[in-house]
Design a protein around this motif. Sequence first.
Motif, PDB file in Angstrom:
ATOM      1  N   LEU A 144     -15.508 -45.275 -75.578  1.00  0.00           N
ATOM      2  CA  LEU A 144     -14.813 -44.693 -74.435  1.00  0.00           C
ATOM      3  C   LEU A 144     -14.746 -45.632 -73.237  1.00  0.00           C
ATOM      4  N   GLU A 145     -15.736 -46.495 -73.088  1.00  0.00           N
ATOM      5  CA  GLU A 145     -15.723 -47.398 -71.930  1.00  0.00           C
ATOM      6  C   GLU A 145     -14.517 -48.333 -71.945  1.00  0.00           C
ATOM      7  N   GLY A 146     -13.966 -48.581 -73.127  1.00  0.00           N
ATOM      8  CA  GLY A 146     -12.769 -49.407 -73.213  1.00  0.00           C
ATOM      9  C   GLY A 146     -11.545 -48.749 -72.600  1.00  0.00           C
ATOM     10  N   TYR A 147     -11.646 -47.441 -72.311  1.00  0.00           N
ATOM     11  CA  TYR A 147     -10.509 -46.718 -71.730  1.00  0.00           C
ATOM     12  C   TYR A 147     -10.706 -46.426 -70.248  1.00  0.00           C
ATOM     13  N   LEU A 148     -11.793 -46.927 -69.661  1.00  0.00           N
ATOM     14  CA  LEU A 148     -12.020 -46.754 -68.234  1.00  0.00           C
ATOM     15  C   LEU A 148     -11.088 -47.674 -67.441  1.00  0.00           C
ATOM     16  N   ASN A 149     -10.803 -47.254 -66.217  1.00  0.00           N
ATOM     17  CA  ASN A 149      -9.990 -48.071 -65.299  1.00  0.00           C
ATOM     18  C   ASN A 149      -8.639 -48.453 -65.914  1.00  0.00           C
ATOM     19  N   MET A 150      -8.043 -47.501 -66.593  1.00  0.00           N
ATOM     20  CA  MET A 150      -6.740 -47.728 -67.219  1.00  0.00           C
ATOM     21  C   MET A 150      -5.649 -47.846 -66.142  1.00  0.00           C
ATOM     22  N   ASP A 151      -4.694 -48.739 -66.361  1.00  0.00           N
ATOM     23  CA  ASP A 151      -3.597 -48.885 -65.398  1.00  0.00           C
ATOM     24  C   ASP A 151      -2.605 -47.723 -65.542  1.00  0.00           C
ATOM     25  N   GLU A 152      -1.661 -47.649 -64.639  1.00  0.00           N
ATOM     26  CA  GLU A 152      -0.732 -46.515 -64.606  1.00  0.00           C
ATOM     27  C   GLU A 152       0.130 -46.440 -65.865  1.00  0.00           C
ATOM     28  N   LYS A 153       0.494 -47.612 -66.400  1.00  0.00           N
ATOM     29  CA  LYS A 153       1.285 -47.627 -67.622  1.00  0.00           C
ATOM     30  C   LYS A 153       0.505 -46.994 -68.771  1.00  0.00           C
ATOM     31  N   GLY A 154      -0.779 -47.346 -68.876  1.00  0.00           N
ATOM     32  CA  GLY A 154      -1.626 -46.778 -69.922  1.00  0.00           C
ATOM     33  C   GLY A 154      -1.810 -45.283 -69.751  1.00  0.00           C
ATOM     34  N   LYS A 155      -1.985 -44.858 -68.508  1.00  0.00           N
ATOM     35  CA  LYS A 155      -2.156 -43.430 -68.236  1.00  0.00           C
ATOM     36  C   LYS A 155      -0.887 -42.648 -68.583  1.00  0.00           C
ATOM     37  N   LYS A 156       0.243 -43.235 -68.284  1.00  0.00           N
ATOM     38  CA  LYS A 156       1.514 -42.566 -68.595  1.00  0.00           C
ATOM     39  C   LYS A 156       1.688 -42.420 -70.101  1.00  0.00           C
ATOM     40  N   TYR A 157       1.356 -43.490 -70.835  1.00  0.00           N
ATOM     41  CA  TYR A 157       1.459 -43.423 -72.299  1.00  0.00           C
ATOM     42  C   TYR A 157       0.499 -42.383 -72.856  1.00  0.00           C
ATOM     43  N   SER A 158      -0.734 -42.346 -72.340  1.00  0.00           N
ATOM     44  CA  SER A 158      -1.727 -41.388 -72.845  1.00  0.00           C
ATOM     45  C   SER A 158      -1.279 -39.961 -72.602  1.00  0.00           C
ATOM     46  N   ALA A 159      -0.627 -39.722 -71.465  1.00  0.00           N
ATOM     47  CA  ALA A 159      -0.138 -38.374 -71.169  1.00  0.00           C
ATOM     48  C   ALA A 159       0.969 -37.968 -72.135  1.00  0.00           C
ATOM     49  N   SER A 160       1.891 -38.905 -72.427  1.00  0.00           N
ATOM     50  CA  SER A 160       2.988 -38.588 -73.341  1.00  0.00           C
ATOM     51  C   SER A 160       2.473 -38.388 -74.763  1.00  0.00           C
ATOM     52  N   LYS A 161       1.488 -39.191 -75.171  1.00  0.00           N
ATOM     53  CA  LYS A 161       0.943 -39.032 -76.524  1.00  0.00           C
ATOM     54  C   LYS A 161       0.168 -37.727 -76.645  1.00  0.00           C
ATOM     55  N   SER A 162      -0.620 -37.405 -75.618  1.00  0.00           N
ATOM     56  CA  SER A 162      -1.367 -36.152 -75.637  1.00  0.00           C
ATOM     57  C   SER A 162      -0.419 -34.958 -75.747  1.00  0.00           C
ATOM     58  N   ALA A 163       0.694 -35.001 -75.008  1.00  0.00           N
ATOM     59  CA  ALA A 163       1.692 -33.925 -75.083  1.00  0.00           C
ATOM     60  C   ALA A 163       2.337 -33.873 -76.462  1.00  0.00           C
ATOM     61  N   ALA A 164       2.574 -35.051 -77.055  1.00  0.00           N
ATOM     62  CA  ALA A 164       3.182 -35.094 -78.390  1.00  0.00           C
ATOM     63  C   ALA A 164       2.261 -34.467 -79.432  1.00  0.00           C
ATOM     64  N   LEU A 165       0.981 -34.777 -79.372  1.00  0.00           N
ATOM     65  CA  LEU A 165       0.032 -34.225 -80.350  1.00  0.00           C
ATOM     66  C   LEU A 165      -0.046 -32.707 -80.226  1.00  0.00           C
ATOM     67  N   SER A 166      -0.034 -32.223 -79.000  1.00  0.00           N
ATOM     68  CA  SER A 166      -0.043 -30.776 -78.779  1.00  0.00           C
ATOM     69  C   SER A 166       1.231 -30.140 -79.327  1.00  0.00           C
ATOM     70  N   GLU A 167       2.358 -30.810 -79.136  1.00  0.00           N
ATOM     71  CA  GLU A 167       3.620 -30.272 -79.637  1.00  0.00           C
ATOM     72  C   GLU A 167       3.678 -30.316 -81.159  1.00  0.00           C
ATOM     73  N   ILE A 168       3.061 -31.328 -81.762  1.00  0.00           N
ATOM     74  CA  ILE A 168       2.987 -31.382 -83.227  1.00  0.00           C
ATOM     75  C   ILE A 168       2.272 -30.139 -83.750  1.00  0.00           C
ATOM     76  N   LEU A 169       1.138 -29.807 -83.122  1.00  0.00           N
ATOM     77  CA  LEU A 169       0.418 -28.594 -83.528  1.00  0.00           C
ATOM     78  C   LEU A 169       1.304 -27.370 -83.361  1.00  0.00           C
ATOM     79  N   SER A 170       1.980 -27.272 -82.233  1.00  0.00           N
ATOM     80  CA  SER A 170       2.838 -26.109 -81.968  1.00  0.00           C
ATOM     81  C   SER A 170       3.940 -25.976 -83.014  1.00  0.00           C
ATOM     82  N   ILE A 171       4.567 -27.101 -83.377  1.00  0.00           N
ATOM     83  CA  ILE A 171       5.658 -27.063 -84.357  1.00  0.00           C
ATOM     84  C   ILE A 171       5.121 -26.759 -85.757  1.00  0.00           C
ATOM     85  N   LEU A 172       3.982 -27.311 -86.109  1.00  0.00           N
ATOM     86  CA  LEU A 172       3.357 -26.963 -87.394  1.00  0.00           C
ATOM     87  C   LEU A 172       3.109 -25.459 -87.462  1.00  0.00           C
ATOM     88  N   HIS A 173       2.593 -24.912 -86.380  1.00  0.00           N
ATOM     89  CA  HIS A 173       2.306 -23.476 -86.329  1.00  0.00           C
ATOM     90  C   HIS A 173       3.584 -22.652 -86.430  1.00  0.00           C
TER      91      HIS A 173
END
Length: 474
Positions: free
Chosen positions: A317-346
Amino acid sequence: MKLILRILKIIGKAFLFLVLAIVVYVTAAILVGRLELDSPGPIVPNESKVAFTHVNIIPMDSNHVLTDKTVLVENGIITGIYDEFETSQNIKMVDGQLKYLAPGLIDAHAHIFDRSDLALNLSQGVTTVRNMMGFPMHLRWRSEVNNNLFPGASIYTAGPTLNMGSDSGPFHKVLKNSNEGRKAVKLTKSKGYDFVKIYDGLTEEVFKAIMDEAKLQSIKVAGHPPRAVNLETLANSDIVSIEHAEEIFQGMMNYKYSTKKTDSIAKILSEREIYVTPTLIIYHYLYRTMNEDREFLDSIPQEYINPLTRFIGNKQLEGYLNMDEKGKKYSASKSAALSEILSILHQNNVPLLLGTDLGPNLTVAGYILHSEIELWRKAGVEDYEIIKAGTINVAKALDIDDKVGTIEIGKRADFILVDQNPLEDARNLRRISGVFHNSSWYDSERLKELEEIGKDKSSWFSTIGRFTEYILFK
């Protein structure tokens, strides 16, 4: 020249001494790891007859509640469900106070690296775990729990993870060809593991050989969808479950998320009735680390985590500390995608399994399953379907639905007593008053004792011994 020879002789002796020291250390670590010192043994007696009176039953055979019933348990088996029941001096009586009796939860994707995690799981209402990477220690721990020598959740364990290629991890059994794949399946079965675990580096040829041999050996296969195997081939196989919404995103979509593509994948998986274990919480931990930095890491009760896996988890986890804005934006979009994958599977009625990927990223046994439940609710999965994914669905995937997964006469009495109705809010599964497992009743005070056992982690030395034992003999 004599000086050089003397130096070489000294170096040679030092090298031999170092090799001998390593051999002694490793041997001692393996022996200590196998001994399981300071076992608490059972902390409550087995009950031959128990009646749970005035309970509202969540049977999980459908979405309904049986109100104000009595459940009779004899030698760990449910033998009766009654509207009225007379008290008896020969039966232990537990007043349910109109609380809710639900099947014990099953974590469908866990990596148990410390035996005390089984006690910690049980303290949080997780009565069974599907362990997804089997070491020799898991066979021992399975036996200890089954024979009431250790208080904890029951284990159903995969054998060593079968993989190919340079990206194989140190704990993978690396295969070279189909013949080795068949031998690995036979060995998994002969050593007593419950099912075969595959990984994403397998070629199509080796995947097919593993599936064919597993059918011959009457053993199930689950795991990561191999990148070299197309969806049609995968769906037409006898694979029981594919693991991680992240693998759908990374493998089947090659990191290019598409709602339309997810929908088409879901329709195929639904038609073929292949289970999926989404495990959102692991990436959620990465997302929170990127966005909350040290504050999130400091919020994790790390005393509940084995010291070696705690060290590894902090490094992860320490490798993900102090992430830049680009990284944070990507993580937010991926997190939303994974949640949507679950929703669509359901939405497409893909059969789902509730699992956590417990083990990496500083995850805490038992607690982490309730965190996964919260993410499922945010993704729009109904409470009944969440509970179903964590009880009867996993039982079916493990082929033990004749034993656990619902509250019915003739099944094992694996259940939890919770304060409020989980069908109205699955988060109520956190509010546990008691757990019945392996013919033993753990009331609120005993659950605290289980939690204390859950803090009693193995040492670095013994953990290294168990890991080394696996690496040498997998």
